[in-house]
Write a protein that holds these residues in place. Structure first.
Motif, short mmCIF file in Angstrom:
data_model
loop_
_atom_site.label_atom_id
_atom_site.label_comp_id
_atom_site.label_asym_id
_atom_site.label_seq_id
_atom_site.Cartn_x
_atom_site.Cartn_y
_atom_site.Cartn_z
N GLY A 138 0.91 -1.31 -0.07
CA GLY A 138 -0.16 0.07 0.12
C GLY A 138 0.95 1.27 -0.01
N GLY A 139 2.15 1.25 0.24
CA GLY A 139 3.07 2.36 0.30
C GLY A 139 3.92 2.39 1.57
N SER A 169 -2.56 -2.75 -5.38
CA SER A 169 -1.83 -1.68 -5.30
C SER A 169 -1.98 -0.83 -6.69
N ALA A 197 -4.83 1.02 -7.22
CA ALA A 197 -4.93 2.20 -6.53
C ALA A 197 -4.04 3.45 -7.05
N TYR A 198 -2.87 2.85 -7.78
CA TYR A 198 -1.89 3.98 -8.25
C TYR A 198 -1.73 3.84 -9.56
N ASP A 238 3.22 9.80 -4.40
CA ASP A 238 2.15 8.86 -4.97
C ASP A 238 2.87 8.24 -6.27
N ALA A 268 4.84 -0.17 -7.24
CA ALA A 268 3.63 -1.08 -7.37
C ALA A 268 3.67 -1.76 -8.95
N THR A 289 -3.77 -4.45 1.99
CA THR A 289 -3.26 -3.61 1.00
C THR A 289 -4.00 -2.28 0.83
N TRP A 290 -5.28 -2.42 1.05
CA TRP A 290 -6.33 -1.43 0.93
C TRP A 290 -6.03 -0.40 2.26
N VAL A 324 -2.66 1.62 1.57
CA VAL A 324 -3.08 2.62 0.49
C VAL A 324 -3.73 3.81 1.03
N ARG A 347 -1.72 7.82 2.43
CA ARG A 347 -2.43 9.07 1.69
C ARG A 347 -2.64 9.83 2.79
#
Length: 252
Positions: free
Chosen positions: A23-24, A60, A63-64, A167, A174, A213-214, A217, A221
Motif C-alpha cells: 500500500g505504500g 496496489s 490504486a496507483y 504517489d 507497485a 493492502t487497501w 493505501v 495517503r
C-alpha cells in the motif's frame, strides 16, 4: 492447504505487513518471510508468499494506476528481467546470507547518507532517471528479489534520490514489483514450488492480503510527502539492519 493454527498465527501478521508495504509503507514486507519461516521452511514460505504478492499487486496497481513514472518502470523492469534470470541460474551457487548482508550494509549506508545530505544547508537537486543507473539497479532489484526476496532496498536506492511525488514513487514501485512477481512465476514453477498445499494456503490468506493492502493505501495517503520520505529512510535503515543481522547470523 496447511491447517495448523500456529502457522496462521504467524502468517496473518506476515501477510498484513506485506499488504501495508504494498500500500505504500515500503520495507515492512521484508519482515514477512522471517515471520512465516518460524513455522514453515523458508522455501515453502516464499512459495506461499508469491501468489499472495501477486494478488496484492492487483490492488496496489489499481490504486496507483494513474501515478507512476514510465521511464523508471521501463528501465527497472528491463534490468530486473536479467537479474531474475541470473538469480534463477545461480540460485544453487549464490549465498542467500551473503546477498542479504551486502544489501543490508548498502541500504543502511545509503539511507543515513541521504538523510544527512538532505538536511544540510544546501540539499542536493533531484536525480534523473538515467539509463545506466536504472538498468544496473533494476538488475540488482531482480537478482536480490529472486535470491533473497530483498528487491525493495535496491529499488529505493535508485528511485528515492529522484524526489518523485509520494504517489508517483509508490505507484512506480507497485508497477515494477507487479511485473517482477509475474516474471518470477516460471522459475518458481520450474523449481516445483507451486504445490497444491502451497497454493491452497495462499488462497486462504487472500482476504487478509487484499484488506491489508487497501489499508496501506488509505493510511499512506494521510501522510505528507516529506514525512513519507523520512519514514521510508528510517524503514530502510531498520530493514537494512534486519538484513545485516540475518546475513551475518547465517554466515557465522
Amino acid at each position: 492447504m496447511i491447517t495448523d493454527p500456529l502457522f496462521y498465527a504467524a502468517a496473518i501478521p506476515a501477510v498484513t505487513l506485506m499488504g501495508l508495504a504494498k500500500g505504500g509503507f515500503s520495507g515492512l514486507g521484508l519482515l514477512s518471510l522471517p515471520l512465516m519461516a518460524l513455522v514453515v521452511s523458508p522455501v515453502q514460505a516464499a512459495a506461499i508468499t508469491l501468489p499472495i504478492l501477486i494478488v496484492q499487486d492487483v490492488v496496489s496497481v489499481w490504486a496507483y494506476r494513474h501515478t507512476w513514472d514510465k521511464r523508471n518502470v521501463a528501465l527497472l523492469v528491463a534490468g530486473a528481467t536479467l537479474g531474475i534470470l541470473m538469480g534463477y541460474l545461480l540460485a544453487a551457487q549464490v549465498s542467500d546470507a551473503a546477498i542479504k548482508l551486502a544489501v543490508g550494509v548498502i541500504s543502511i549506508g545509503f539511507a543515513i547518507r541521504r538523510m544527512a545530505v538532505e538536511r544540510s544547508a544546501t540539499p542536493p537537486e533531484a536525480a534523473s532517471a538515467d539509463t545506466s543507473r536504472g538498468l544496473f539497479w533494476g538488475w540488482v532489484t531482480g537478482f536480490t528479489s529472486m535470491i533473497a526476496h530483498a528487491g525493495g532496498p535496491p529499488f529505493q536506492i535508485y528511485v528515492m534520490p529522484q524526489k518523485l511525488p509520494r504517489d508517483v514513487f509508490v505507484g512506480t514501485g507497485a508497477i515494477v514489483f507487479g511485473i517482477i512477481n509475474w516474471i518470477k512465476v516460471p522459475p518458481y514453477v520450474a523449481l516445483g514450488q507451486f504445490t497444491a498445499e502451497n497454493l491452497g494456503t495462499a488462497t486462504a490468506l487472500f482476504p487478509v492480503a487484499i484488506a491489508s493492502t487497501w489499508a496501506g493505501v488509505l493510511l499512506v495517503r494521510r501522510v505528507s510527502g516529506q514525512s513519507f520520505y523520512t519514514a521510508v529512510y528510517v524503514l530502510l535503515v531498520l530493514v537494512g539492519g534486519k538484513l545485516v543481522y540475518d546475513g551475518a547470523s547465517a554466515l557465522v
